[in-house]
Enzyme design. Structure first.
Site, short mmCIF file in Angstrom:
data_model
loop_
_atom_site.label_atom_id
_atom_site.label_comp_id
_atom_site.label_asym_id
_atom_site.label_seq_id
_atom_site.Cartn_x
_atom_site.Cartn_y
_atom_site.Cartn_z
N HIS A 1 -7.33 16.29 -25.82
CA HIS A 1 -8.04 15.90 -26.97
C HIS A 1 -8.02 16.60 -28.17
O HIS A 1 -8.59 16.52 -29.14
CB HIS A 1 -9.41 15.51 -26.66
CG HIS A 1 -9.32 13.95 -25.55
ND1 HIS A 1 -10.43 13.77 -25.12
CD2 HIS A 1 -8.25 13.29 -25.29
CE1 HIS A 1 -10.18 12.70 -24.33
NE2 HIS A 1 -8.89 12.33 -24.13
N CYS B 1 -1.70 18.46 -52.18
CA CYS B 1 -1.68 17.17 -52.68
C CYS B 1 -2.72 16.40 -52.74
O CYS B 1 -2.66 15.21 -53.14
CB CYS B 1 -0.80 16.37 -51.52
SG CYS B 1 -1.43 15.84 -50.07
P1 NAD Z 1 -18.93 12.20 -21.21
O1 NAD Z 1 -20.17 12.26 -21.99
O2 NAD Z 1 -18.37 10.71 -21.19
O3 NAD Z 1 -19.47 12.35 -19.74
C1 NAD Z 1 -19.99 13.86 -19.54
C2 NAD Z 1 -20.66 13.77 -18.22
O4 NAD Z 1 -21.18 14.90 -17.83
C3 NAD Z 1 -21.88 12.81 -17.77
O5 NAD Z 1 -21.60 11.77 -16.72
C4 NAD Z 1 -22.91 13.54 -18.14
O6 NAD Z 1 -24.06 13.10 -17.15
C5 NAD Z 1 -22.76 14.76 -17.09
N1 NAD Z 1 -23.07 16.17 -17.45
C6 NAD Z 1 -23.70 16.46 -18.57
N2 NAD Z 1 -24.45 17.68 -18.46
C7 NAD Z 1 -23.91 18.14 -17.03
C8 NAD Z 1 -24.14 19.24 -16.40
N3 NAD Z 1 -24.95 20.30 -16.88
N4 NAD Z 1 -23.45 19.31 -15.26
C9 NAD Z 1 -22.77 18.41 -14.84
N5 NAD Z 1 -22.66 17.32 -15.25
C10 NAD Z 1 -23.22 17.19 -16.48
O7 NAD Z 1 -17.74 13.20 -21.41
P2 NAD Z 1 -16.37 12.93 -21.26
O8 NAD Z 1 -16.10 12.60 -19.86
O9 NAD Z 1 -15.76 14.32 -21.41
O10 NAD Z 1 -15.48 11.86 -22.12
C11 NAD Z 1 -15.87 11.74 -23.73
C12 NAD Z 1 -15.27 12.53 -24.79
O11 NAD Z 1 -16.05 13.15 -25.30
C13 NAD Z 1 -14.15 13.51 -24.62
O12 NAD Z 1 -13.03 12.93 -25.13
C14 NAD Z 1 -14.30 14.83 -25.28
O13 NAD Z 1 -13.36 14.96 -26.23
C15 NAD Z 1 -15.43 14.23 -26.12
N6 NAD Z 1 -16.65 15.24 -26.32
C16 NAD Z 1 -16.45 16.60 -26.39
C17 NAD Z 1 -17.41 17.64 -26.50
C18 NAD Z 1 -17.39 19.04 -26.25
O14 NAD Z 1 -15.96 19.35 -26.80
N7 NAD Z 1 -18.03 19.76 -25.92
C19 NAD Z 1 -18.76 16.95 -26.64
C20 NAD Z 1 -18.92 15.66 -26.84
C21 NAD Z 1 -17.88 14.53 -26.58
ZN ZN Z 2 -1.49 17.61 -48.36
#
Ligand code: NAD
Ligand code: ZN
Length: 245
Positions: free
Chosen positions: A121, A156
């Site tokens: 991503h 730009c």
């Molecule tokens: P999601 O939020 O859908 O899922 C995260 C999962 O992790 C949830 O089920 C949650 O309950 C679980 N979780 C939370 N804390 C935890 C822990 N300490 N240990 C284990 N599990 C835990 O996130 P996703 O599946 O990554 O998909 C969502 C999108 O969110 C992705 O495309 C990502 O790019 C983006 N995102 C990224 C960030 C980041 O870069 N840190 C933050 C928020 C969202």
């Molecule tokens: Zn430009």
């Protein structure tokens, strides 16, 4: 299927090639909110993910995204990798882990020392002008995000967008990520609800056993995958101890 610590430690000891897919849940303990966890952005709505990361919305009103980006850039600069990020970097250093495939955009795997990180991503480390495609490296991009309401191109005046994959944009590195997954005999999913496709389908390419370490619901998990439903850090702390790390 439920599983105990010793079984997972044994899988790691015996595995020749391991890869992982990480999601926002690996970074919550560092202080970065996820999307779908109990304090995630879908719950707090501090920033609505469907507006923040929607490419059509961005083209209509980029100010909404840049308000989020200002906060996110400052947050990411302050936070430190978690125990699980560091555990994965150590596994790679020991020649056990082929690659980290991540859906995250926070750069914490690199900060922890991981070398091969496939960011499906994208990330906030680089950006491009939407109009003339001029590239911006992190420091320039950061200065724009922090000082301008909407980051503008020096050439730009077009809008400079960080290279994060928005909803409605093509993911990056999927061919490499699915190849890596297919070559492994052990594949971990860590901190992902497996809802955002196509990244969420990567475990289906895994050559061997899949182990999902996620606190909370996981979409479309196969009954053959081993499932650990608890926070990642205490779990991997126990596994690291068993492996003498
Ligand atoms: P999601 O939020 O859908 O899922 C995260 C999962 O992790 C949830 O089920 C949650 O309950 C679980 N979780 C939370 N804390 C935890 C822990 N300490 N240990 C284990 N599990 C835990 O996130 P996703 O599946 O990554 O998909 C969502 C999108 O969110 C992705 O495309 C990502 O790019 C983006 N995102 C990224 C960030 C980041 O870069 N840190 C933050 C928020 C969202
Ligand atoms: Zn430009």
């Amino acid at each position: 299927m439920k599983v105990d610590d010793e079984a997972v430690a044994g899988l790691i000891r015996r595995a020749g090639r391991i890869a992982v897919l990480t999601g926002a849940g690996i970074s919550t303990a560092a202080g970065i909110p996820d999307f779908r966890g109990p304090r995630g952005l879908y719950v707090t709505r501090q920033y609505d993910p469907e507006k923040t990361f929607d490419i059509d919305y961005f083209d209509r009103d980029p100010s909404y995204f840049f308000a989020f980006a200002r906060d996110f850039v400052q947050l990411v600069e302050q936070v430190q990798p978690t125990l699980t990020h560091r555990f994965l970097a150590m596994l790679e250093e020991r020649g056990k882990l082929d690659a980290v495939i991540t859906q995250n955009i926070d750069g914490l795997h690199q900060k922890a020392g991981s070398k091969r990180v496939i960011e499906v991503h994208g990330s906030v480390r680089n950006g491009h002008c939407r109009k003339c495609r001029r590239a911006y490296a992190y420091e320039e991009l950061k200065a724009k995000v922090l000082s301008q309401e909407i980051a503008r191109c020096d050439s730009c005046s077009g809008i400079v967008k960080p290279d994060i994959v928005f909803f409605g944009e093509a993911v990056q590195g999927m061919a490499e990520a699915s190849r890596v997954a297919g070559q492994t005999d052990l594949f971990f999913v860590i901190g992902s609800s497996l809802t955002v496709h196509p990244a969420a389908s990567l475990p289906e390419y895994a050559g061997g056993q899949v182990v999902v370490v996620n606190q909370g619901l996981v979409e479309s998990a196969s009954p053959e995958w081993l499932r650990i439903d608890e926070p990642a850090d205490p779990f991997f702390a126990r596994i690291a101890a068993k492996l003498g790390m």
